[in-house]
Write a protein that holds these residues in place. Sequence first.
Motif, PDB file in Angstrom:
ATOM      1  N   GLY A  84      13.890   4.368  -2.200  1.00 11.69           N
ATOM      2  CA  GLY A  84      12.673   4.556  -1.280  1.00 11.69           C
ATOM      3  C   GLY A  84      12.482   3.268  -0.546  1.00 11.69           C
ATOM      4  O   GLY A  84      12.262   3.325   0.724  1.00 11.69           O
ATOM      5  N   THR A  85      12.758   2.307  -1.161  1.00 13.42           N
ATOM      6  CA  THR A  85      12.652   0.926  -0.706  1.00 13.42           C
ATOM      7  C   THR A  85      13.691   0.608   0.747  1.00 13.42           C
ATOM      8  O   THR A  85      13.251   0.360   1.674  1.00 13.42           O
ATOM      9  CB  THR A  85      12.621  -0.310  -1.576  1.00 13.42           C
ATOM     10  N   GLY A  88      12.632   2.586   3.537  1.00 17.86           N
ATOM     11  CA  GLY A  88      11.867   1.892   4.292  1.00 17.86           C
ATOM     12  C   GLY A  88      12.211   0.827   5.225  1.00 17.86           C
ATOM     13  O   GLY A  88      11.819   0.601   6.296  1.00 17.86           O
ATOM     14  N   MET A  89      13.225  -0.077   4.473  1.00 20.07           N
ATOM     15  CA  MET A  89      13.902  -1.249   5.183  1.00 20.07           C
ATOM     16  C   MET A  89      14.820  -0.458   6.255  1.00 20.07           C
ATOM     17  O   MET A  89      14.727  -1.249   7.354  1.00 20.07           O
ATOM     18  CB  MET A  89      15.071  -1.660   4.438  1.00 20.07           C
ATOM     19  N   GLN A 112      14.350  10.698  -3.194  1.00 20.96           N
ATOM     20  CA  GLN A 112      14.562  10.000  -2.141  1.00 20.96           C
ATOM     21  C   GLN A 112      15.636  10.252  -0.996  1.00 20.96           C
ATOM     22  O   GLN A 112      15.630  10.149  -0.019  1.00 20.96           O
ATOM     23  CB  GLN A 112      14.381   8.457  -2.204  1.00 20.96           C
TER      24      GLN A 112
ATOM     25  N   SER B 107       4.677  12.580   3.890  1.00 21.55           N
ATOM     26  CA  SER B 107       5.553  13.326   3.401  1.00 21.55           C
ATOM     27  C   SER B 107       4.952  14.536   2.327  1.00 21.55           C
ATOM     28  O   SER B 107       3.773  14.397   2.076  1.00 21.55           O
ATOM     29  CB  SER B 107       6.168  12.464   1.987  1.00 21.55           C
ATOM     30  N   VAL B 109       6.204  15.443  -0.370  1.00 23.99           N
ATOM     31  CA  VAL B 109       6.383  15.479  -1.978  1.00 23.99           C
ATOM     32  C   VAL B 109       5.624  14.345  -2.258  1.00 23.99           C
ATOM     33  O   VAL B 109       5.747  13.170  -1.856  1.00 23.99           O
ATOM     34  CB  VAL B 109       7.713  15.248  -2.111  1.00 23.99           C
ATOM     35  N   THR B 112       6.025  10.202  -2.257  1.00 24.32           N
ATOM     36  CA  THR B 112       7.431   9.827  -1.958  1.00 24.32           C
ATOM     37  C   THR B 112       7.127   8.649  -0.743  1.00 24.32           C
ATOM     38  O   THR B 112       8.234   8.081  -0.641  1.00 24.32           O
ATOM     39  CB  THR B 112       7.963  11.220  -1.227  1.00 24.32           C
ATOM     40  N   PRO B 115       7.395   3.935  -1.777  1.00 26.51           N
ATOM     41  CA  PRO B 115       8.336   2.850  -1.669  1.00 26.51           C
ATOM     42  C   PRO B 115       8.904   2.621  -0.485  1.00 26.51           C
ATOM     43  O   PRO B 115       9.373   1.539  -0.066  1.00 26.51           O
ATOM     44  CB  PRO B 115       9.515   3.576  -2.582  1.00 26.51           C
ATOM     45  N   ASN B 116       9.006   3.740   0.546  1.00 28.78           N
ATOM     46  CA  ASN B 116       9.439   3.742   1.829  1.00 28.78           C
ATOM     47  C   ASN B 116       8.368   2.521   2.461  1.00 28.78           C
ATOM     48  O   ASN B 116       8.744   1.474   3.111  1.00 28.78           O
ATOM     49  CB  ASN B 116       9.242   4.971   2.702  1.00 28.78           C
ATOM     50  N   VAL B 118       6.993   0.177   0.882  1.00 26.05           N
ATOM     51  CA  VAL B 118       7.437  -1.249   0.269  1.00 26.05           C
ATOM     52  C   VAL B 118       8.545  -1.589   1.109  1.00 26.05           C
ATOM     53  O   VAL B 118       8.463  -2.885   1.351  1.00 26.05           O
ATOM     54  CB  VAL B 118       7.513  -0.855  -1.353  1.00 26.05           C
ATOM     55  N   GLY B 119       9.600  -0.707   1.134  1.00 23.36           N
ATOM     56  CA  GLY B 119      10.831  -1.241   1.950  1.00 23.36           C
ATOM     57  C   GLY B 119      10.509  -1.738   3.521  1.00 23.36           C
ATOM     58  O   GLY B 119      10.951  -2.966   3.918  1.00 23.36           O
ATOM     59  N   VAL B 146       7.452   6.779  -9.480  1.00 25.28           N
ATOM     60  CA  VAL B 146       7.831   5.961  -8.363  1.00 25.28           C
ATOM     61  C   VAL B 146       6.807   4.927  -7.904  1.00 25.28           C
ATOM     62  O   VAL B 146       6.740   3.937  -7.473  1.00 25.28           O
ATOM     63  CB  VAL B 146       8.342   6.725  -7.331  1.00 25.28           C
ATOM     64  N   GLU B 149       7.011   1.763 -10.179  1.00 24.60           N
ATOM     65  CA  GLU B 149       8.034   1.136  -9.888  1.00 24.60           C
ATOM     66  C   GLU B 149       7.775   0.375  -8.267  1.00 24.60           C
ATOM     67  O   GLU B 149       8.448  -0.583  -8.400  1.00 24.60           O
ATOM     68  CB  GLU B 149       9.219   2.056  -9.511  1.00 24.60           C
ATOM     69  N   SER B 150       7.175   0.966  -7.630  1.00 23.92           N
ATOM     70  CA  SER B 150       6.741   0.635  -6.202  1.00 23.92           C
ATOM     71  C   SER B 150       5.973  -0.675  -6.291  1.00 23.92           C
ATOM     72  O   SER B 150       5.970  -1.531  -5.724  1.00 23.92           O
ATOM     73  CB  SER B 150       6.392   1.607  -5.238  1.00 23.92           C
ATOM     74  N   ASN B 152       5.464  -2.720  -9.025  1.00 25.35           N
ATOM     75  CA  ASN B 152       6.259  -3.710  -9.619  1.00 25.35           C
ATOM     76  C   ASN B 152       7.163  -4.410  -8.489  1.00 25.35           C
ATOM     77  O   ASN B 152       7.033  -5.644  -8.344  1.00 25.35           O
ATOM     78  CB  ASN B 152       7.067  -3.166 -10.828  1.00 25.35           C
ATOM     79  N   PHE B 153       7.757  -3.535  -7.624  1.00 24.73           N
ATOM     80  CA  PHE B 153       8.669  -4.403  -6.756  1.00 24.73           C
ATOM     81  C   PHE B 153       7.800  -5.142  -5.645  1.00 24.73           C
ATOM     82  O   PHE B 153       8.094  -6.285  -5.222  1.00 24.73           O
ATOM     83  CB  PHE B 153       9.537  -3.464  -6.315  1.00 24.73           C
ATOM     84  N   LEU B 156       6.651  -8.214  -7.370  1.00 15.89           N
ATOM     85  CA  LEU B 156       7.678  -9.221  -7.700  1.00 15.89           C
ATOM     86  C   LEU B 156       8.212 -10.039  -6.538  1.00 15.89           C
ATOM     87  O   LEU B 156       8.368 -11.169  -6.253  1.00 15.89           O
ATOM     88  CB  LEU B 156       9.018  -8.246  -8.098  1.00 15.89           C
TER      89      LEU B 156
END
Lengths: 366, 318
Positions: A84-85, A88-89, A112, B107, B109, B112, B115-116, B118-119, B146, B149-150, B152-153, B156
């Motif tokens: 997913g990251t 997004g990137m 994803q 989304s 879902v 979902t 993380p998008n 986050v990216g 997720v 997980e998101s 955490n990243f 981080l």
Amino acid sequence: MLTHLTPGIQQETPRTETLTRELSYVEALREATDQAMEADPSVILFGLDVDDPKAIQGTTRGLAEKYGPARVFGTPLSEDAMTGTAIGMALAGLRPIHVHIRMDFLMLAMNQLVNVAAKSRYMYGGKVALPLVIRSMIGKSWGQGAQHSQGLYSFFMHVPGLKVVAPTTPFDAKGCLLAAIHDDNPVMFVEHRILHFHKGPVPTESYTVQPGRSRITATGEDVTLVGISAMQPECLAARHYLAAIGIHAEVIDPIWLSPLDIEPIVESAEKTGRLVVVDNGWSNCGAGAEILAQVAERLMGIRDLRVRRMGFAPVTCPTTPVLEELFYPNARTIAGAARDLVEGQPTGWIPEENPALRGIAFKGPF
Amino acid sequence: MYASLYRALYRIRRLEEETARIYPTDRIKSPVHLSIGQEAVAVGVCATLQPQDVVFGTYRGHALYLAKGGSMKAMVAEMFGKVTGCARGKGGSMHLIAPEVGVMGTSAVVGTTIPNAVGYAYALRYRESDSLVVSFFGDGATEEGVFAESLNFAALKQLPILFVCENNQYAIHTHQARRQATTDICARVTAHGIPAERITNNDVLRLFERSQAITREIRAGHGPRFLEVMTYRWFEHVGPNKDFQLGYRSLEEAQPWIESDQVVRLANLVDRPVREQIEREVTEEVLDAFRFAEASPFPNATELDADVFKEEAACSLI
């Protein structure tokens, strides 16, 4: 300057006469990544262990040092969020390459990949683009077993919006990876651990092997062999076994599974009337089934065809060598199946093993 | 400030009331998840954002899309399945998009888009932008793997992102207490090293004030922050009706939320002539959006095959 090399037709290795430098598949991937990162600061590379001492079999070696931790980094064990990251990137205009050391791990990222990566451009009416590469590796032998051996590319071929490529030579590994990075869409880049060891000619410059182009890797008139991923070298070896008994096989490497270049396969099958598709996955609903279905639709009423799908045995991959050997098609079983088609009946023939044609075996420990 | 907040709240309320009113006519070709009662969350946060800031949301996304500046006409046309819709009629109410104002997707879902977001925040940091990303999601999303997980990243990498949990307490018909061993979402977030705080009563002014302070910290490079906003959905999970007759929640439970309606609260803080002018303008905008959607054409058949892939690559590799 990135050149677009058309896959060479009717030769075992493309442009051999002009290529003298040999690289392994691993080195070809590393060079492609390096050249893409050098050319475009929006290319970034991450995944579990991409910056560790083993550097994904060497395919990412030295890149963390050269490009720094913002562009090359190992990730938490979070395939779902990291996919997913990556999306997004890509939405923000970066060109991420996300690496998975086993294709099996992609099952943690299916939401994803299938619900977001494949669909975003369409469901947002063309307002976004996702230039994203997902590298993953299929394992084989030395007890890789149930969860380190799966060739699951047909899952992704099923879904509109994803491109799928499974290059089999160092030349195509580099050209397809550059094409995938260059593509503005999500590309599932499928490697095979056994193919990593293969060596072959690779040009030093940047070039792409474009989506939707298959390659005739050897010519023949009697039977057509289509070999996907690690089954491509097995098909080329099967051709030698068949030649010894006077059967001339044509071998085709689809390279890109989605979009699939069916035309050369249709033409070859029309010529030979016999088609064996050897999949590096299960036959049921697999890539081979799709190829056969498309050929049948095209040649129905035009040409009588004898067809055969080969693939993994319809069981979970076992670890013990005696059963594992039976799980996979190989050059000898492919040759036997091809001869059956040529003769129009089961012959029970399997050639004596020729050690010179034995495929590369992976030696552990992993 | 009260006037602009009131306009933003009233715009969403009025649009969704009209949506609910005409839904039975079947002209809207999309399931709708109304935000009525929850408008304060999107409005309170988005009022503190810059145009170039980016948001990601959920299928209950009308409020967010409008609060961040998305075109009302394009949204209603999208619900009608018209080619003038924000996704050319291919996304519907659950997949609103407006990159021109930083709405980067919603989304169907649960969890979902987290993380998008986050990216996207990673990309902003990579490019040394001073923009930030806000990820909106519901209480149900905090149960998805997720989510953890998101967090955490994002922690981080100390990314410029604000997570906003819009806690209406229900995942469809199931209360948070029946789904979560500990309902203290902020405690779970702080365990990841992200400062978190709760706005307990859907208070748009308090949220505005906190969001202003928090986004300032994020822009200063202090890493991700988390806000949980307690709120309440007045209507059914999906569709134009109330659903208290189903028995999974009571009208008594809803009463305090309805009584503390932030739209009414802000209306009372704005001078009457100003308020009336806002209401007139917004009503005209809403009716105009529906007229626009009604008059717009459906997509041509050729649109079926369009935009599966982007055809021309535009990267600087060549």
